[in-house]
Design an enzyme around this catalytic site. Structure first.
Site, short mmCIF file in Angstrom:
data_model
loop_
_atom_site.label_atom_id
_atom_site.label_comp_id
_atom_site.label_asym_id
_atom_site.label_seq_id
_atom_site.Cartn_x
_atom_site.Cartn_y
_atom_site.Cartn_z
N ASP A 89 -1.53 -10.40 -12.64
CA ASP A 89 -0.83 -11.06 -11.55
C ASP A 89 -0.45 -9.98 -10.53
O ASP A 89 0.50 -9.24 -10.72
CB ASP A 89 0.41 -11.77 -12.10
N PHE A 130 7.42 -12.51 -14.05
CA PHE A 130 7.58 -13.62 -13.11
C PHE A 130 6.21 -14.07 -12.64
O PHE A 130 5.45 -13.28 -12.09
CB PHE A 130 8.45 -13.26 -11.91
N LYS A 180 1.40 -13.68 -1.77
CA LYS A 180 2.36 -13.00 -0.88
C LYS A 180 1.78 -12.39 0.39
O LYS A 180 1.73 -13.05 1.41
CB LYS A 180 3.18 -11.99 -1.70
C1 LIG Z 1 6.30 -14.21 -5.93
C2 LIG Z 1 5.50 -14.12 -7.17
C3 LIG Z 1 4.84 -15.24 -7.72
C4 LIG Z 1 5.04 -16.63 -7.16
O1 LIG Z 1 4.53 -16.78 -5.88
P1 LIG Z 1 4.87 -18.12 -5.03
O2 LIG Z 1 4.03 -17.95 -3.80
O3 LIG Z 1 6.34 -18.10 -4.77
O4 LIG Z 1 4.46 -19.27 -5.84
C5 LIG Z 1 4.05 -15.05 -8.82
N1 LIG Z 1 3.90 -13.84 -9.38
C6 LIG Z 1 4.51 -12.75 -8.90
C7 LIG Z 1 4.29 -11.43 -9.55
C8 LIG Z 1 5.35 -12.85 -7.79
O5 LIG Z 1 5.99 -11.77 -7.33
#
Ligand SMILES: *Cc1c(COP(=O)(O)O)cnc(C)c1O
Length: 396
Positions: free
Chosen positions: A223, A138, A252
């Protein structure tokens, strides 16, 4: 506003992109939130791994209050002190030499993708812009980051998707090696897959990815939007594996709830961006960076990481005890306070029953209960949550 009216008005006025629980949250403090009827909940969702210092943390609140009254926003055409102080803090505590600020995880990944492509363009010429990402990953919801996200269910209906992405199974080095071609410029992955259900790869996997990237001369992009900022017990999850990426993304928990994202890179990479290449109106504005400075300093100096490791281990242990009593629990796993219970059945009923009993947890991927509480939770609060999950399971 009455709860029912508020929910009806939401459905009438706001695009229905979320499956919301019919509860209106009005305030929070520490690991607790309250709804509009005055009922308290232990919040083990925490904005999905966002409010890591708990709700209304006094230092973050004070930093925002103070900065809001001084200077909230100016253009990135000018210099500001909170921005550079936060950048210095992140650089001093990571592998990185330079930071780009934005406002969300998707934006941080978008910047990482652009930087990787630009670096490849500068060093190897055009046509070498392909990124390999992982199945079930994700990375966000913009068109490019949803394309990087290796899950068709998020992509269907939004075609045409941007080109230049290829997917391989997570935790599979042979598949990764086989997928790398002359066109590949990098690999992007999570240290632990969050939305997929807290999928923890083999202990040697990250090392293997690093080795492959070095061998093939491509970039390793981590990420850490969900795993970063102390979630797994270290400031950044990759630090536990002794592996250094070329680019890392954060968002986050970086502002404890104030929107901010960051893309971090080594100087070698960062040099590929020159003025005019990338920008964000709000990115790194004084208010957001003031909130993040207070957050990062508190994580580093207030024993937050120690608490995360200790209470996380306690939590995992308790959940393993629970698994001995409930056949429906297929697997318990976690690192720090990123914890999951994989079930044999859909998790929605248990989430609902926990909520009735004053506990917020989240279900991801249909049958995986995920807990990402504030990193300041106590053993007592964890005990309460485990008892409630236990009761919820027994009442099914
Ligand atoms: C939540 C998340 C995102 C996206 O973040 P947003 O602030 O909602 O755009 C990207 N990568 C990971 C691993 C996430 O958990």
């Amino acid at each position: 506003m009455k709860t029912d009216d508020l929910i009806a008005l939401t459905d009438k006025n706001i695009m229905r992109t979320y499956n919301r629980t019919p509860v209106v949250l009005v305030k929070g403090s520490g690991a607790l939130v309250w709804d509009s009827e005055g009922k308290a909940y232990l919040d083990f969702v925490a904005g999905i791994a966002v409010c890591s210092l708990g709700h209304a943390h006094p230092r973050v609140v004070e930093a925002i209050r103070e900065q809001a009254g001084v200077l909230m926003h100016v253009s990135n055409l000018y210099y500001t002190e909170p921005q550079v102080r936060l950048a210095k803090l992140l650089v001093e505590n990571s592998f990185a030499d330079k930071v780009f600020f934005c406002n969300s995880g998707a934006e941080a990944n978008e910047a990482a993708i652009k930087l990787a492509r630009k670096f490849a363009y500068e060093t190897r010429g055009p046509g070498r812009s392909e990124l390999i990402t992982m199945r079930n990953s994700f990375h966000g919801r913009t068109l490019t980051t949803v394309t990087a996200t290796g899950q068709e269910k998020f992509q269907i209906g939004f075609e045409p998707l941007p080109r230049g992405f290829k997917y391989v199974p997570y935790d599979d080095l042979d598949a990764l090696e086989a997928a790398i071609t002359d066109e590949t410029c990098g690999v992007m992955l999570e240290v632990i897959q969050g939305e997929a259900g807290v999928i923890i790869p083999d202990i040697d996997y990250l090392h293997g990815v690093r080795r492959l990237c070095d061998k093939k001369g491509i970039l390793m992009i981590l990420d850490e939007v969900q795993t970063g900022m102390g979630r797994t017990g270290s400031l950044f999850a990759h630090q536990d594996y002794g592996v250094t990426p070329d680019i890392m993304t954060l968002a986050k928990a970086l502002g404890n709830g104030f929107p901010i994202g960051a893309t971090l890179a080594t100087d070698r990479l960062a040099g590929a961006f020159v003025p005019g290449n990338h920008a964000s109106t709000f990115g790194g504005n004084p208010l957001a960076t003031a909130a993040a400075i207070a957050t990062v300093e508190t994580i580093l100096n207030d024993g937050v990481l120690d608490n995360c490791r200790r209470v996380g281990a306690f939590f995992l242990d308790r959940l393993k005890g629970l698994a001995d009593r409930h056949g429906m629990i297929r697997n318990v796993r976690g690192k720090g306070l990123m914890v999951a219970l994989e079930l044999d059945i859909p998790g929605a009923d248990i989430v609902r029953k926990c909520m009735e009993k004053g506990v917020l947890i989240n279900c991801t991927n249909n049958n995986i209960l995920r807990c990402v509480p504030p990193l300041i939770v106590t053993e007592m609060e964890v005990d309460q949550v485990v008892s409630v999950i236990d009761e919820a399971m027994r009442s099914l």
